[in-house]
Design a protein around this motif. Structure first.
Motif, PDB file in Angstrom:
ATOM      1  N   GLU A  97       0.829  -1.679   0.086  1.00 10.75           N
ATOM      2  CA  GLU A  97      -0.018   0.130  -0.268  1.00 10.75           C
ATOM      3  C   GLU A  97       0.555   0.999   0.054  1.00 10.75           C
ATOM      4  N   ARG A  98       2.129   1.752   0.625  1.00 11.07           N
ATOM      5  CA  ARG A  98       2.678   2.170   0.994  1.00 11.07           C
ATOM      6  C   ARG A  98       3.697   2.378  -0.942  1.00 11.07           C
ATOM      7  N   GLU A  99       3.859   1.073  -1.066  1.00 10.91           N
ATOM      8  CA  GLU A  99       4.785   1.762  -2.593  1.00 10.91           C
ATOM      9  C   GLU A  99       4.267   0.045  -3.047  1.00 10.91           C
ATOM     10  N   PRO A 100       3.418   0.201  -4.781  1.00  4.64           N
ATOM     11  CA  PRO A 100       3.594  -0.977  -4.551  1.00  4.64           C
ATOM     12  C   PRO A 100       5.047  -1.675  -5.498  1.00  4.64           C
ATOM     13  N   LEU A 101       4.757  -3.417  -4.872  1.00  4.41           N
ATOM     14  CA  LEU A 101       5.761  -4.206  -4.362  1.00  4.41           C
ATOM     15  C   LEU A 101       5.910  -4.825  -6.413  1.00  4.41           C
ATOM     16  N   ASP A 102       7.332  -4.990  -6.809  1.00  5.67           N
ATOM     17  CA  ASP A 102       7.499  -6.123  -8.047  1.00  5.67           C
ATOM     18  C   ASP A 102       7.348  -7.356  -8.094  1.00  5.67           C
ATOM     19  N   VAL A 103       8.113  -7.369  -6.408  1.00  2.71           N
ATOM     20  CA  VAL A 103       8.286  -9.178  -6.605  1.00  2.71           C
ATOM     21  C   VAL A 103       8.740  -9.503  -5.083  1.00  2.71           C
ATOM     22  N   VAL A 104       8.427 -11.218  -4.552  1.00  2.00           N
ATOM     23  CA  VAL A 104       8.591 -11.341  -3.362  1.00  2.00           C
ATOM     24  C   VAL A 104       8.982 -12.475  -3.015  1.00  2.00           C
ATOM     25  N   HIS A 105       9.838 -12.734  -2.392  1.00  2.00           N
ATOM     26  CA  HIS A 105      10.766 -13.994  -2.802  1.00  2.00           C
ATOM     27  C   HIS A 105      10.430 -14.922  -0.679  1.00  2.00           C
ATOM     28  N   PHE A 106       9.877 -16.237  -0.698  1.00  2.00           N
ATOM     29  CA  PHE A 106      10.150 -16.904   0.274  1.00  2.00           C
ATOM     30  C   PHE A 106      10.906 -17.607  -0.287  1.00  2.00           C
ATOM     31  N   PRO A 107      11.083 -18.331   0.922  1.00  2.00           N
ATOM     32  CA  PRO A 107      11.845 -19.944   1.286  1.00  2.00           C
ATOM     33  C   PRO A 107      10.677 -20.767   1.536  1.00  2.00           C
ATOM     34  N   GLU A 108      10.789 -21.857   0.920  1.00  2.00           N
ATOM     35  CA  GLU A 108       9.399 -22.698   1.264  1.00  2.00           C
ATOM     36  C   GLU A 108       9.503 -23.319   2.561  1.00  2.00           C
ATOM     37  N   CYS A 109      10.390 -23.408   2.947  1.00  3.10           N
ATOM     38  CA  CYS A 109      10.567 -24.185   4.117  1.00  3.10           C
ATOM     39  C   CYS A 109       9.650 -23.325   6.087  1.00  3.10           C
ATOM     40  N   GLN A 110       9.222 -23.610   5.765  1.00  2.00           N
ATOM     41  CA  GLN A 110       8.361 -22.887   7.331  1.00  2.00           C
ATOM     42  C   GLN A 110       6.805 -22.412   7.193  1.00  2.00           C
ATOM     43  N   GLY A 111       6.427 -21.804   5.537  1.00  2.02           N
ATOM     44  CA  GLY A 111       5.702 -21.944   5.160  1.00  2.02           C
ATOM     45  C   GLY A 111       4.501 -19.920   4.943  1.00  2.02           C
ATOM     46  N   HIS A 112       6.216 -19.293   5.804  1.00  2.00           N
ATOM     47  CA  HIS A 112       5.078 -17.514   6.134  1.00  2.00           C
ATOM     48  C   HIS A 112       5.228 -17.323   5.012  1.00  2.00           C
TER      49      HIS A 112
END
Length: 375
Positions: A97-112
């Motif tokens: 909402e503050r500034e549109p994101l383009d990409v977000v990266h997550f590890p699969e482990c722990q499922g956050h």
């Protein structure tokens, strides 16, 4: 661009996911991208340590954020990782909402990344954001690799979170073909965009000079002190070598975080198993990634990474990059890291064709250690 991880190098110790995520964040920041690294783990370290980490990442153009850990006050879920996944979702909404994101990266482990991915799947949020999930070592994979069944309901919750993170990803990235194949064999529906991308070298490794070669007089078990990393079979091999007259080394070092070996603490396991060895024994369990690498590059050290199975072990990647002599198991994705012409010189073959849970080949490891360039 945002990278979310429950491991971050400098806050957590010697975690492969932390090393890979931090290396990616620093590389993206150094390349001129606007990068925020969000630590979603349970503890954020002391303020002084967080300050050091923030300065380190800022030097590479990365803003470090330690996500507030008060989810129990807001989310009525008994499982920690489910609460943290909600915290991550709410924080990403705020950032977007503050500034549109383009990409977000997550590890699969722990499922956050679960709720963020679920929100996009149902058209609730993040419609213009690419959500990228990195496959490292899911709960199911780790349990299978250690020949273990789920021991409590939290394992089942984590498995569900992680599985859906993989299946709902816009892009799935794995460092090895081995892990993509394992996921498919175990019934996961991979996203259409499933890519191979090797781990990047940490900056301290990429900038370091190769280690001068010389005679070896110290064996260094390099990895978390647990059964899956080959700890039991390493000790079996050393027992065999001691019975056969030993090796011309002065010291055997265990370099990695303490964990558990079955129901036993690794501290107690090592005290029992090493008591009769003819070599001096040292355990180092409190080093960060850069400190561990600095130790490994000291003169006269041979790294041993005998994992029963591994995906893309940073320990092997760092040893190759730095020219540290090493012996490793070929199981899992490790063989993909090594030129085929060099595999016989630095790896042992744990029972070709056997199940991944039955790969402890102490004799093969002992033969490999004997053939190493010892003093």
């Amino acid at each position: 661009m945002v990278l979310v991880s429950y491991e971050v190098d400098g806050i957590t110790r010697n975690g492969g996911i932390g090393t890979a995520t931090s290396a990616l964040a620093e590389a993206l920041g150094a390349a001129g991208h606007d990068v925020r690294l969000v630590y979603s783990g349970a503890e954020g370290g002391d303020p002084e340590a967080r300050g050091r980490c923030a300065r380190r990442y800022a030097a590479a153009g990365v803003e470090l954020e330690v996500l507030a850990d008060d989810s129990a006050l807001r989310v009525a879920a008994p499982h920690y990782n489910a609460r943290r996944a909600w915290d991550v979702y709410r924080r990403l909404l705020e950032l977007n909402e503050r500034e549109p994101l383009d990409v977000v990266h997550f590890p699969e482990c722990q499922g956050h990344g679960y709720y963020a991915l679920l929100a996009k799947h149902h058209g609730v949020a993040f419609g213009d954001v690419t959500l990228c999930v990195h496959a490292h070592s899911s709960t199911r994979w780790s349990l299978d690799a250690g020949a273990q069944e789920p021991r409590w309901v939290g394992h089942l919750v984590d498995d569900r979170l992680e599985r859906r993170c993989i299946e709902l990803a816009d892009v799935l990235v794995s460092p090895t073909a081995y892990l993509l194949s394992w996921l498919e064999r175990n019934g996961l529906e991979l996203p259409e965009r499933a890519l191979l991308a090797p781990y990047l070298l940490p900056r301290n490794v990429a900038r370091a000079d190769p280690v001068p070669r010389g005679p070896v007089d110290e064996l260094v078990f390099f990895g978390r002190l647990e059964a899956r990393k080959g700890l039991v079979h390493f000790c079996d091999a050393l027992d065999q070598l001691a019975a056969d007259g030993g090796l011309p080394v002065r010291q055997v070092t265990f370099l990695g975080r303490h964990w558990r070996v079955g129901t036993q603490r690794s501290e107690d396991f090592l005290a029992e198993r090493t008591a009769a060895w003819p070599w001096r024994v040292r355990v180092i369990d409190d080093l960060q990634q850069a400190e561990a690498v600095a130790y490994l590059t000291g003169p006269g050290r041979l790294a041993v990474m005998p994992s029963l199975v591994d995906n893309s072990p940073n320990a092997v990647i760092e040893a190759i990059a730095l020219g540290v002599p090493f012996v490793a198991s070929r199981r899992g994705g490790t063989a993909e890291l090594i030129d085929p012409d060099d595999r016989d010189a630095c790896t042992f073959d744990p029972l070709e064709g056997a199940a991944e849970v039955d790969v402890g080949d102490a004799a093969g490891m002992a033969r490999a250690a004997r053939s190493a360039p010892l003093a």
